[in-house]
Scaffold this active site. Structure first.
Site: not given
Length: 234
Positions: A11, A59
């Protein structure tokens, strides 16, 4: 003590780029370099299984242009790194529903997985179009389709229907960039995992940062629900 299986939620690529006044794409490119370095370091240390959370089912909600770029980057990365995987005896395995991927992407990931299927020194799992809840539902549907009676649905039978079947559950789950959540990642497999959270953004997560996480892991006492006295008794 080294973990047998390390899983990483990579991340912070976007924030890394933003802080440098760069397009998000540059953060993702830098992230692939970090991934390569971490894979190599895990192989050097003898860690048998490494899972990288590459693209979640959630996503898909990102801007279409960014999604296309991520897949293009993945294809270029895999084509470039196939020789490295073979040279280092690393098997590539995809965790997730590959059928939903663009045809060209699916061809490449399946090709590299096939070429490396006999490699045995390490398994590199790419969690791609993956989601923990969907994986659990998929396992339930598979067991139902097999017509197993209720008493035959054991933890082992259930685990055999997961994408990670045949692999140990992750001992250590690392998340970068200061976020403190699991984000629908390996929900069943994470039951007894140790967690390591760091403020470091993924493109800056070097092998030295990995070593810090492993050192922290080595200091922990894993109880698996037992008391200290029970652990001492074996």
């Amino acid at each position: 003590m080294l973990p047998k299986h390390v899983a990483v939620i990579m991340d912070g690529n976007g924030r890394w780029a933003q802080r440098r006044g760069l397009p998000r794409a540059e953060g993702h490119r830098a992230g692939t370099e970090a991934a390569r370095a971490v894979v190599t370091r895990c192989r050097e240390l003898g860690i048998g299984h490494l899972t990288l959370y590459t693209f979640s089912r959630e996503n898909w909600s990102r801007p279409a242009e960014e999604v296309r770029f991520l897949f293009d980057l993945l294809v270029r990365f895999l084509k470039k790194e196939t020789k490295l995987l073979l040279d280092q005896d690393i098997r590539l395995k995809i965790l997730g529903e590959t059928g939903d991927l663009p045809f060209g992407v699916r061809q490449v990931v399946e090709s590299v997985a096939e070429k490396t299927k006999n490699c045995g020194s390490m398994t590199l799992n790419l969690a791609l179009n993956d989601g923990g809840r969907d994986e659990i539902l998929r396992a339930c549907r598979n067991l139902s389709a097999k017509g197993l009676p209720a008493e035959a649905i054991t933890e082992e039978a259930f685990a055999a229907e997961l994408y990670t079947a045949g692999q140990p559950d992750p001992d250590l789950i690392i998340r970068t960039s200061g976020e403190l959540r699991l984000s629908n990642y390996l929900l069943f497999q994470a039951a007894y995992a140790e967690f390591y959270f760091t403020e470091v953004l993924w493109p800056d997560f070097t092998p030295a940062e990995l070593d810090k996480a492993l050192e922290d892991f080595a200091q922990r006492q894993r109880r698996f629900g037992k008391t200290e006295a029970q652990l001492e008794q074996g």
